[in-house]
Scaffold this motif. Structure first.
Motif, PDB file in Angstrom:
ATOM      1  N   SER A  71       0.931  -1.146   0.028  1.00 32.34           N
ATOM      2  CA  SER A  71       0.096  -0.064   0.043  1.00 32.34           C
ATOM      3  C   SER A  71       0.866   1.242   0.047  1.00 32.34           C
ATOM      4  N   ALA A  72       1.942   1.308   0.859  1.00 25.35           N
ATOM      5  CA  ALA A  72       2.814   2.419   0.795  1.00 25.35           C
ATOM      6  C   ALA A  72       3.640   2.475  -0.645  1.00 25.35           C
ATOM      7  N   MET A  73       4.199   1.443  -0.810  1.00 22.23           N
ATOM      8  CA  MET A  73       5.173   1.299  -1.999  1.00 22.23           C
ATOM      9  C   MET A  73       4.467   1.826  -3.345  1.00 22.23           C
ATOM     10  N   VAL A  74       3.111   1.510  -3.695  1.00 19.33           N
ATOM     11  CA  VAL A  74       2.354   2.008  -4.830  1.00 19.33           C
ATOM     12  C   VAL A  74       2.176   3.622  -4.814  1.00 19.33           C
ATOM     13  N   ASN A  75       2.154   4.128  -3.790  1.00 15.10           N
ATOM     14  CA  ASN A  75       2.030   5.443  -3.646  1.00 15.10           C
ATOM     15  C   ASN A  75       3.489   6.235  -3.692  1.00 15.10           C
ATOM     16  N   ILE A  76       4.178   5.772  -3.015  1.00 14.49           N
ATOM     17  CA  ILE A  76       5.779   6.092  -3.375  1.00 14.49           C
ATOM     18  C   ILE A  76       6.139   5.904  -4.728  1.00 14.49           C
ATOM     19  N   SER A  77       5.829   5.053  -5.385  1.00 17.82           N
ATOM     20  CA  SER A  77       6.221   4.994  -6.693  1.00 17.82           C
ATOM     21  C   SER A  77       5.792   6.197  -7.609  1.00 17.82           C
ATOM     22  N   ASP A  78       4.538   6.620  -7.203  1.00 22.97           N
ATOM     23  CA  ASP A  78       3.800   7.845  -8.011  1.00 22.97           C
ATOM     24  C   ASP A  78       4.813   9.066  -8.094  1.00 22.97           C
ATOM     25  N   ILE A  79       5.364   9.355  -6.615  1.00 19.90           N
ATOM     26  CA  ILE A  79       6.154  10.481  -6.733  1.00 19.90           C
ATOM     27  C   ILE A  79       7.514  10.350  -7.348  1.00 19.90           C
ATOM     28  N   PHE A  80       8.189   9.174  -7.335  1.00 16.88           N
ATOM     29  CA  PHE A  80       9.226   8.741  -8.052  1.00 16.88           C
ATOM     30  C   PHE A  80       8.853   9.043  -9.454  1.00 16.88           C
ATOM     31  N   ALA A  81       7.723   8.664 -10.006  1.00 21.34           N
ATOM     32  CA  ALA A  81       7.351   8.734 -11.480  1.00 21.34           C
ATOM     33  C   ALA A  81       7.147  10.199 -11.988  1.00 21.34           C
ATOM     34  N   MET A  82       7.318  11.122 -10.910  1.00 18.53           N
ATOM     35  CA  MET A  82       7.111  12.754 -11.470  1.00 18.53           C
ATOM     36  C   MET A  82       8.635  13.080 -11.283  1.00 18.53           C
ATOM     37  N   ASN A  83       9.740  12.323 -11.014  1.00 19.90           N
ATOM     38  CA  ASN A  83      11.009  12.568 -10.857  1.00 19.90           C
ATOM     39  C   ASN A  83      11.185  13.231  -9.480  1.00 19.90           C
ATOM     40  N   GLY A  84      10.279  13.044  -8.369  1.00 15.48           N
ATOM     41  CA  GLY A  84      10.322  13.752  -7.128  1.00 15.48           C
ATOM     42  C   GLY A  84      10.788  12.834  -6.166  1.00 15.48           C
ATOM     43  N   ILE A  85      10.959  13.580  -4.796  1.00 11.39           N
ATOM     44  CA  ILE A  85      11.467  12.754  -3.752  1.00 11.39           C
ATOM     45  C   ILE A  85      10.347  12.825  -2.597  1.00 11.39           C
ATOM     46  N   PRO A  86       9.860  11.242  -2.316  1.00 12.13           N
ATOM     47  CA  PRO A  86       8.683  11.272  -1.322  1.00 12.13           C
ATOM     48  C   PRO A  86       9.144  11.695   0.120  1.00 12.13           C
ATOM     49  N   ARG A  87       8.247  12.356   0.645  1.00 10.90           N
ATOM     50  CA  ARG A  87       8.612  12.855   2.116  1.00 10.90           C
ATOM     51  C   ARG A  87       7.654  12.563   3.131  1.00 10.90           C
ATOM     52  N   GLN A  88       6.256  12.487   3.025  1.00 13.12           N
ATOM     53  CA  GLN A  88       5.255  12.409   3.860  1.00 13.12           C
ATOM     54  C   GLN A  88       4.114  11.640   3.446  1.00 13.12           C
TER      55      GLN A  88
END
Length: 372
Positions: A71-88
């Motif tokens: 559940s966490a990883m699939v959302n973190i993946s979306d941030i990486f897909a925008m070339n971003g860094i997940p924070r919260q």
């Protein structure tokens, strides 16, 4: 322990009481009416996903810890897909009475493992009751410099199309789990039928005891997963590809478009083409496919290319780069060039191994599509 003994706030305190914030942008986390975040010099990225029991996951074959991790990883993946860094991250869960405090602790253990891997702070969420199964809503917040954000709309004619990792393994893992689940329930129903028929035929107590003993033994049913461990891992424990993002940055490669592969390569590629106003050519011989995926597809009498193009939940990165970056990207580990972008009027083409051309169609996962 029954969750009712703790109540909502007692459960939240138990699950989140040990959280320590890791990011400077996390000013205030769990414990107030709102989380407080500070991003003075960055663009803020926000993504959210809902996961519904019976639609997105089946608790017959995924445990609570793996469910939390996924559940966490699939959302973190979306941030990486925008070339971003997940924070919260914000985590909201609806649960029924069949779940215990220990179940939720395992779920949060999985969440923490995923978040700790990428230094993400859990800063809030909500819990409520459900009468129709478990529901999970995750919101992930990230950051990126304005000139580093990568959208789906930036692909240009002659850009190279690249993917990380391999394709189709998660879908094959799902098919394997579904097959073994079906075998289990078939054996269960067959044994129950034998007991009913034996009773109707006036079977002896000894015969009924033997049948009931066999029924009880099915509770320890062992599915046949030998040699398929990688497929299970890809389905039950996906990994967000932040390592690929870091690798591209280290090489000075800025993708022109990017998204993660959650619904299948064909669907995601057409999203990029539509939003960028371009066409594409993908070469079947270049699709990265793991050996276990190919073996499983053969067992199920399925076309492995179809699995690679349309199987969902790989959570690999699909991205385009300028053709001038060919030498840089071609030498990077775990990245494969699978084709190139073309003008829109040339269409969306899959070139087979024998050089035949086929239109790419979006046949990936679509939870709202009606069954035909």
């Amino acid at each position: 322990m029954e969750i009712a003994k703790l109540g909502e706030f007692g459960l939240i305190k138990r699950l989140t009481g040990e959280i320590q914030l890791k990011n400077e942008s996390s000013r205030k986390g769990v414990g107030d009416d709102c989380a407080v975040l500070s991003y003075p010099d960055k663009e803020v990225l926000v993504t959210t996903d809902m996961l519904m029991e019976g639609v997105h996951f089946d608790l017959t074959y995924i445990d609570m810890e793996h469910l939390g991790y996924k559940s966490a990883m699939v959302n973190i993946s979306d941030i990486f897909a925008m070339n971003g860094i997940p924070r919260q991250m914000l985590v909201s869960v609806a649960i029924g009475k069949r779940f215990t405090v220990e179940d939720m602790e395992q779920f949060y253990q999985g969440l923490h493992r995923a978040c700790d891997k990428w230094q993400v702070d859990i800063v809030g969420g909500d819990t409520t009751s459900s009468f129709t199964g478990m529901a999970i809503s995750i919101t992930c917040i990230g950051e990126a410099a304005r000139d580093e954000i990568v959208y789906r709309s930036g692909a240009q004619d002659t850009d190279l199309i690249c993917v990380s990792g391999d394709l189709g393994a998660a879908y094959m893992g799902l098919r394997l789990l579904e097959r073994e689940k079906m075998v289990y329930y078939q054996q269960l129903e067959e044994t129950r039928k034998k007991i009913r028929d034996a009773k109707a035929a006036g079977a002896s107590d000894e015969q009924l005891i033997q049948l009931r003993s066999h029924l009880a033994s099915l509770e320890s049913f062992e599915p046949d997963f030998a040699g398929k461990e990688y497929l299970l891992q890809r389905q039950l424990k996906p990994e967000a590809r932040g390592d690929i993002i870091m690798r591209l940055r280290n090489e000075g490669i800025q993708p022109t478009s990017m998204m993660d592969i959650s619904d299948g390569l064909s669907s995601e590629l057409l999203h990029i083409c539509e939003q960028s106003g371009v066409g594409c050519r993908v070469y079947e011989k270049n699709l990265p496919i793991d050996y276990q995926t190919a073996v499983m597809a053969e067992e199920l009498n399925m076309n492995v290319t179809t699995c690679a193009m349309n199987g969902g939940e790989d959570y690999e990165l699909l991205f385009t780069v300028p053709i001038g970056d060919y030498e840089k990207v071609n030498g990077l580990e775990d990245i494969k060039i699978i084709g190139h972008i073309t003008r829109k009027e040339l269409g969306h083409i899959l070139v087979s191994r024998d050089d035949k051309e086929f239109d790419i169609k979006a046949q990936g996962w679509n939870p709202l599509k009606s069954e035909e």
